[in-house]
Design a protein around this motif. Structure first.
Motif, PDB file in Angstrom:
ATOM      1  N   SER B 268       1.155  -1.045  -0.170  1.00 33.93           N
ATOM      2  CA  SER B 268      -0.018  -0.272  -0.391  1.00 33.93           C
ATOM      3  C   SER B 268       0.822   0.786  -0.038  1.00 33.93           C
ATOM      4  O   SER B 268       1.623   1.163   0.967  1.00 33.93           O
ATOM      5  CB  SER B 268      -0.778  -0.128   1.223  1.00 33.93           C
ATOM      6  N   SER B 269       0.681   2.133  -0.705  1.00 36.75           N
ATOM      7  CA  SER B 269       1.282   3.591  -0.449  1.00 36.75           C
ATOM      8  C   SER B 269       1.300   3.926   0.471  1.00 36.75           C
ATOM      9  O   SER B 269       1.533   5.207   0.963  1.00 36.75           O
ATOM     10  CB  SER B 269       1.370   4.392  -1.789  1.00 36.75           C
ATOM     11  N   HIS B 270      -0.217   4.396   0.635  1.00 38.24           N
ATOM     12  CA  HIS B 270      -0.203   4.740   2.144  1.00 38.24           C
ATOM     13  C   HIS B 270       0.561   4.214   3.256  1.00 38.24           C
ATOM     14  O   HIS B 270       0.593   5.200   4.274  1.00 38.24           O
ATOM     15  CB  HIS B 270      -1.928   5.074   2.393  1.00 38.24           C
ATOM     16  N   ALA B 271      -0.179   2.820   3.258  1.00 35.48           N
ATOM     17  CA  ALA B 271       0.786   2.266   4.425  1.00 35.48           C
ATOM     18  C   ALA B 271       2.196   1.566   3.990  1.00 35.48           C
ATOM     19  O   ALA B 271       1.997   0.212   3.808  1.00 35.48           O
ATOM     20  CB  ALA B 271       0.038   0.972   5.044  1.00 35.48           C
ATOM     21  N   GLY B 282       8.306   7.936  22.774  1.00 37.37           N
ATOM     22  CA  GLY B 282       7.108   7.420  23.686  1.00 37.37           C
ATOM     23  C   GLY B 282       6.127   8.334  23.863  1.00 37.37           C
ATOM     24  O   GLY B 282       5.449   8.050  24.579  1.00 37.37           O
ATOM     25  N   SER B 283       5.738   8.155  22.273  1.00 39.51           N
ATOM     26  CA  SER B 283       4.137   9.061  22.397  1.00 39.51           C
ATOM     27  C   SER B 283       2.936   8.253  22.009  1.00 39.51           C
ATOM     28  O   SER B 283       2.984   7.877  20.322  1.00 39.51           O
ATOM     29  CB  SER B 283       4.380  10.090  21.059  1.00 39.51           C
ATOM     30  N   TYR B 284       2.246   7.935  22.741  1.00 39.06           N
ATOM     31  CA  TYR B 284       0.784   7.046  22.244  1.00 39.06           C
ATOM     32  C   TYR B 284       0.812   7.435  21.079  1.00 39.06           C
ATOM     33  O   TYR B 284      -0.147   6.553  20.198  1.00 39.06           O
ATOM     34  CB  TYR B 284      -0.071   6.415  23.475  1.00 39.06           C
ATOM     35  N   ASP B 285       0.466   9.309  21.159  1.00 39.81           N
ATOM     36  CA  ASP B 285      -0.288   9.475  20.282  1.00 39.81           C
ATOM     37  C   ASP B 285      -0.203   9.204  19.023  1.00 39.81           C
ATOM     38  O   ASP B 285      -0.958   8.817  18.113  1.00 39.81           O
ATOM     39  CB  ASP B 285      -1.346  11.125  20.191  1.00 39.81           C
ATOM     40  N   ASN B 286       0.735   9.765  18.854  1.00 41.00           N
ATOM     41  CA  ASN B 286       1.893   9.311  17.549  1.00 41.00           C
ATOM     42  C   ASN B 286       1.881   8.286  16.804  1.00 41.00           C
ATOM     43  O   ASN B 286       1.210   7.802  16.205  1.00 41.00           O
ATOM     44  CB  ASN B 286       3.148  10.316  17.158  1.00 41.00           C
ATOM     45  N   MET B 287       2.360   7.295  17.732  1.00 39.63           N
ATOM     46  CA  MET B 287       1.790   5.811  17.774  1.00 39.63           C
ATOM     47  C   MET B 287       1.079   5.702  17.230  1.00 39.63           C
ATOM     48  O   MET B 287       0.556   4.397  16.625  1.00 39.63           O
ATOM     49  CB  MET B 287       2.774   4.909  18.350  1.00 39.63           C
ATOM     50  N   ARG B 288      -0.131   5.720  17.955  1.00 40.82           N
ATOM     51  CA  ARG B 288      -1.319   5.562  17.142  1.00 40.82           C
ATOM     52  C   ARG B 288      -1.943   6.517  16.253  1.00 40.82           C
ATOM     53  O   ARG B 288      -2.134   5.442  14.751  1.00 40.82           O
ATOM     54  CB  ARG B 288      -2.018   6.051  18.500  1.00 40.82           C
ATOM     55  N   GLN B 289      -1.470   7.314  15.957  1.00 39.54           N
ATOM     56  CA  GLN B 289      -2.011   7.552  13.651  1.00 39.54           C
ATOM     57  C   GLN B 289      -1.097   7.132  13.009  1.00 39.54           C
ATOM     58  O   GLN B 289      -1.361   6.614  12.308  1.00 39.54           O
ATOM     59  CB  GLN B 289      -1.260   9.221  14.837  1.00 39.54           C
ATOM     60  N   ILE B 290       0.462   6.607  13.702  1.00 39.50           N
ATOM     61  CA  ILE B 290       0.757   5.843  12.488  1.00 39.50           C
ATOM     62  C   ILE B 290       0.619   4.720  12.348  1.00 39.50           C
ATOM     63  O   ILE B 290      -0.031   4.174  10.991  1.00 39.50           O
ATOM     64  CB  ILE B 290       2.025   5.688  12.888  1.00 39.50           C
ATOM     65  N   ALA B 291      -0.264   3.763  13.144  1.00 43.24           N
ATOM     66  CA  ALA B 291      -0.706   2.726  13.129  1.00 43.24           C
ATOM     67  C   ALA B 291      -1.647   2.665  12.977  1.00 43.24           C
ATOM     68  O   ALA B 291      -2.627   1.589  11.763  1.00 43.24           O
ATOM     69  CB  ALA B 291      -0.927   1.649  14.562  1.00 43.24           C
ATOM     70  N   LEU B 292      -2.665   3.459  12.313  1.00 40.50           N
ATOM     71  CA  LEU B 292      -4.075   3.839  12.034  1.00 40.50           C
ATOM     72  C   LEU B 292      -4.279   3.562  10.574  1.00 40.50           C
ATOM     73  O   LEU B 292      -4.886   3.635  10.013  1.00 40.50           O
ATOM     74  CB  LEU B 292      -4.994   4.975  12.220  1.00 40.50           C
ATOM     75  N   ARG B 293      -2.691   4.132  10.085  1.00 44.54           N
ATOM     76  CA  ARG B 293      -2.633   4.433   8.695  1.00 44.54           C
ATOM     77  C   ARG B 293      -3.031   2.908   8.080  1.00 44.54           C
ATOM     78  O   ARG B 293      -3.479   2.411   7.077  1.00 44.54           O
ATOM     79  CB  ARG B 293      -1.819   4.984   7.827  1.00 44.54           C
ATOM     80  N   TYR B 319       3.187  -6.967  16.549  1.00 46.38           N
ATOM     81  CA  TYR B 319       2.611  -7.342  17.266  1.00 46.38           C
ATOM     82  C   TYR B 319       2.193  -7.280  19.063  1.00 46.38           C
ATOM     83  O   TYR B 319       0.488  -7.326  19.486  1.00 46.38           O
ATOM     84  CB  TYR B 319       4.056  -8.592  17.611  1.00 46.38           C
ATOM     85  N   SER B 320       2.382  -6.663  19.617  1.00 41.09           N
ATOM     86  CA  SER B 320       2.647  -6.221  20.710  1.00 41.09           C
ATOM     87  C   SER B 320       1.402  -5.015  20.869  1.00 41.09           C
ATOM     88  O   SER B 320       0.236  -4.795  21.849  1.00 41.09           O
ATOM     89  CB  SER B 320       3.314  -5.925  21.567  1.00 41.09           C
ATOM     90  N   PHE B 321       1.195  -4.486  19.928  1.00 41.61           N
ATOM     91  CA  PHE B 321       0.481  -3.385  19.891  1.00 41.61           C
ATOM     92  C   PHE B 321      -0.391  -2.452  19.275  1.00 41.61           C
ATOM     93  O   PHE B 321      -1.571  -2.403  19.264  1.00 41.61           O
ATOM     94  CB  PHE B 321       0.804  -2.044  20.204  1.00 41.61           C
ATOM     95  N   LEU B 322      -0.384  -3.399  17.670  1.00 46.05           N
ATOM     96  CA  LEU B 322      -1.191  -2.638  16.866  1.00 46.05           C
ATOM     97  C   LEU B 322      -2.751  -3.512  17.179  1.00 46.05           C
ATOM     98  O   LEU B 322      -3.541  -2.391  16.682  1.00 46.05           O
ATOM     99  CB  LEU B 322      -0.795  -3.903  15.402  1.00 46.05           C
ATOM    100  N   ASN B 323      -3.184  -4.460  18.115  1.00 47.21           N
ATOM    101  CA  ASN B 323      -4.324  -4.743  18.352  1.00 47.21           C
ATOM    102  C   ASN B 323      -5.519  -3.735  19.485  1.00 47.21           C
ATOM    103  O   ASN B 323      -6.177  -2.662  18.300  1.00 47.21           O
ATOM    104  CB  ASN B 323      -4.477  -6.053  18.579  1.00 47.21           C
TER     105      ASN B 323
END
Ligand code: SF4
Ligand code: SF4
Lengths: 245, 518
Positions: B268-271, B282-293, B319-323
């Motif tokens: 995917s070019s988006h992800a 250590g930024s949950y917000d940024n980690m989440r935003q990247i994962a949401l892609r 593995y550990s966080f994506l869910n």
């Protein structure tokens, strides 16, 4: 002596209050602080039962420390095991009738006391001899070792050299349950021993002794490795989800 | 040997624990982020005036959000078991690179502002004010931790210095003192979709090139599709796989395995990025935003499964966080774990006897395997704990004849980080990277001398880039580091499709090897 007895009675009420209230407060705060992500150090058990086993090995055998440093493990384990035996032995001063298992422990209590002191001495020696450990030691790390060693030595001396009236001690502590102040033997060494123990109780919730409850709340050890199977979401993270597609 | 402005530590047979040298790495610090890289991530552009108050407030906030931080700051007994476990300490001798020494930088401030003992008796318990000096020490030493978790394996309380480093970096970002390398890269993901800033057309061009190369090589048309709606599998891989050696050889390998599986797949070019640098800062917000892609791409392309390419920290987040971050994945095929690692995928096919290998095609190499830190200690593969160690090794044994392990103190969950993980893979930290690689280099050198090992295999984009860069400093060749799926790619026997030339003289021959021993 009546005055000293009163002082000690209140000292122990105070120490017991600080210990219990402090620990309850700390533990409640650990328990209420969410762990938003799954971070067990892997390989980790995949089930709750497996986690209980892992924790038991950590608490009883200090498994990770064993892998980490054999000297610290041997001294640390000897000390904690000794402390455990000694604590069991001392229970006889606080319960009536004395439970059978506690009676069984009695003859080993002395060895427990010796083990405690040997272990502590080894741990303290490392604080001087190993440059890395010397570097990380604050004055409080030395003082807590000194306190524990003094407790052990004064206890053994009371037992072996300057005998005291143990029946009176028991009467004193059982009296505290009923808010009655009964006379404490006026042996200086015993009073020192008790004073140090009260200090330890007061320090417990405000020092690194918190590692004892802390271990049970350590996410790298107490989490099961099942993030793909079960979605894990902290309350504050759940709020981020609102309005998501 | 590469020229350098610092002394490269000499190799030794076993990595010795050095005597401490306070301040040895105090000068090491990465470039500070500029406003243009800070603001897209939601951080102040430069150090704010009231940074001290805001840093303390942020620390308080994090203490309420992360049990790990709260427990770990309280629980350390200063036993010293972790002191000789960090590759950065072993390579630099700086006691602040001992895991507990690093934690103490944060712990001293925690004690001063958040505990009674530290407020009343700071000297006694080693509590300190948050001064400008302390802040600089934070910036320096929390960027000398690759978040590899080796310390957490040996700590009796399970204290994970990675958690402390992440919290510290989050505090630094929140007062405007971010790290350029990480934050600039995260900005690129938001803007373009991957760390390297490769736009869609460039990716398509690269992938077409790969298809031609593979066809020229093998006479078989292996497809490398991107943005293909309705494909079964979405492959998410680190963007380094799209162009750099030896990464790209791994990508070629994934494509060949997927080709043999007969399952349709797409990138995917988006992800177009597996790595998630949000974790490093250590930024949950940024980690989440990247994962949401990845979630968005999966929905948009209507895939049924998600598979990740070779990348260490990426696999941890996956593995550990994506869910947690981007789940639930109830719209995907429930028969497969979400996400899957490409190694799990390949291994399953090997187990089912659906891949054929000619192992002799890897006979020019004698191999060893580097367990990537975050795969080893922060994730799993397969159903069993420890699958993350066994599955890659099973793939190596299925594709190669010559394999030797490094010293057991340096593999599996005791593996050493490559020295470049956790957001440190930047040229402004080259001294740290070279020195931090020493324990791994010692172990590698050892098997080279004793077993004649020629190549080391890794399954992490950071490991591969880092080793490519630092091997020459130790007198080795940069080509000695390989992708695991490069071995697969070399040895796999491809099945020609209907439009492929029937009788190619190379690579199409039937293998003389039993395909599914294991
Ligand atoms: S091993 Fe754990 S408890 Fe011991 S000094 Fe290191 S961080 Fe502290
Ligand atoms: S996480 Fe790794 S790099 Fe960081 S202190 Fe621990 S051992 Fe060192």
């Amino acid at each position: 002596m009546a005055f000293l007895t009163t002082v000690y009675a209140f000292l122990f009420y105070f120490a017991a209050f600080v210990l219990v209230a402090g620990l309850v407060f700390r533990i409640a705060r650990y328990a209420l602080t969410p762990a938003p992500l799954k971070i067990p150090t892997t390989p980790a058990p995949t089930t709750r039962g497996g986690v209980v086993l892992r924790m038991t090995r950590e608490v009883v055998l200090f498994e990770s420390l064993f892998r980490g440093n054999k000297w610290t493990w041997i001294f640390g384990w000897i000390f904690h095991f000794g402390l455990f035996i000694v604590t069991l032995r001392h229970l006889r001063y606080f319960i009536e009738p004395v439970w059978f298992p506690i009676q069984l422990v009695q003859p080993f209590g002395i060895y427990g006391g010796l083990a405690m002191i040997i272990g502590l001495a080894g741990l303290w020696a490392r604080r001087f001899l190993v440059d890395r450990v010397r570097y990380i030691s604050a004055p409080s790390d030395h003082l807590i070792l000194a306190l524990l060693i003094l407790i052990g030595v004064s206890g053994l001396l009371v037992k072996f050299v300057f005998h005291t009236d143990v029946v009176a001690i028991k009467t004193f502590f059982l009296g505290l349950y009923a808010f009655e102040i009964r006379p404490l033997p006026a042996d200086p060494l015993l009073l020192l021993h008790l004073l140090l123990v009260a200090m330890l109780m007061i320090l417990f919730p405000y020092s690194k002794l918190l590692h004892a409850p802390g271990l049970f709340f350590s996410p790298s050890r107490n989490q099961a490795d099942n993030p793909r199977e079960q979605r894990h979401l902290a309350p504050w993270a759940k709020r981020l989800e609102q309005g998501r597609g | 040997m590469a020229k350098s402005a610092f002394r490269v530590p000499p190799l030794s047979q076993y990595t010795e624990v050095p005597a401490i040298m306070p301040g040895a790495m105090a000068q090491s610090a990465p470039f500070v982020s500029k406003a243009e890289f800070q603001e897209p991530l939601g951080f102040p552009g430069e150090l704010v005036d009231d940074w001290q108050a805001r840093a303390i407030a942020k620390m308080g906030e994090l203490l309420g959000k992360y049990r790990s931080l709260r427990v770990y700051l309280d629980a350390c007994v200063k036993c010293g078991a972790c002191t000789d476990k960090c590759h950065y300490f072993l390579g630099t001798s700086d006691p602040r690179n001992m895991p507990v020494g690093r934690q103490d930088l944060l712990r001293k401030v925690y004690r001063r502002y958040f505990t009674w003992s530290g407020r009343l008796f700071p000297r006694l318990v080693g509590a300190e004010d948050l001064t400008r000096e302390m802040l600089d020490d934070w910036y320096s030493y929390f960027h000398q931790c690759s978040q590899c978790r080796r310390c957490s394996v040996f700590c009796p309380l399970g204290i994970d210095t990675a958690e402390i480093s992440m919290a510290a970096r989050e505090i630094l970002d929140s007062i405007g003192l971010g790290q350029k390398y990480c934050n600039e890269i995260i900005g690129k993901v938001y803007k373009v979709g991957n760390n390297l800033g490769l736009p869609g057309p460039a990716l398509r061009h690269t992938l077409e090139g790969l298809e031609e190369d593979v066809y020229d090589d093998t006479g078989v048309r292996v497809r490398y599709p991107i943005d293909q709606e309705g494909a079964e599998i979405l492959l998410v891989t680190p963007s380094a796989d799209f162009f750099a050696e030896p990464h790209v050889d791994g990508l070629i390998g994934y494509g060949k395995v997927l080709h043999e599986s007969g399952i349709s797949w797409t990138l995917s070019s988006h992800a177009s990025e597996a790595a998630n640098f949000g974790m490093f800062i250590g930024s949950y917000d940024n980690m989440r935003q990247i994962a949401l892609r990845i979630r968005e791409a999966a929905i948009q392309l209507k895939v049924k499964r998600i598979v990740f390419g070779e990348c260490g920290h990426a696999w941890r987040v996956a593995y550990s966080f994506l869910n947690t971050l981007a789940g639930p994945w109830d719209f995907l095929d429930p028969r497969y774990p979400v996400p899957q690692h490409i190694c799990e995928f390949t291994y399953d096919l090997i187990q089912q006897g659906r891949l054929t290998f000619d192992k002799s095609l890897n006979d020019d190499k004698v191999l060893t395997y580097h367990d990537s830190c975050n795969v080893a200690r922060a994730s799993r593969m397969g159903d069993m704990p420890g699958g993350q160690f066994e599955i890659p090794r099973a793939i190596i044994r299925a594709t190669c004849n010559h394999f030797h392990e490094m010293d057991e103190d340096t593999i599996r969950d005791r593996t050493f980080c490559c020295g470049g993980g956790g957001g440190l893979l930047t040229d402004d930290l080259i001294e740290l990277r070279v020195k931090g690689a020493k324990p791994r280099m010692d172990a590698l050198n050892n098997v080279m001398q004793e077993k004649g090992v020629t190549h080391m295999v890794a399954i992490c984009a950071i490991c591969k880039s880092q080793f490519t860069k630092v091997l020459p400093y130790y007198g080795m060749e940069m080509e000695q580091i390989l992708s695991l799926h490069q071995l697969v790619s070399n040895a796999i026997v491809l099945t020609p499709g209907p439009d492929d030339e029937a009788d190619e003289d190379d690579d199409d021959d039937q293998p003389d090897d039993d395909p599914d021993q294991e």
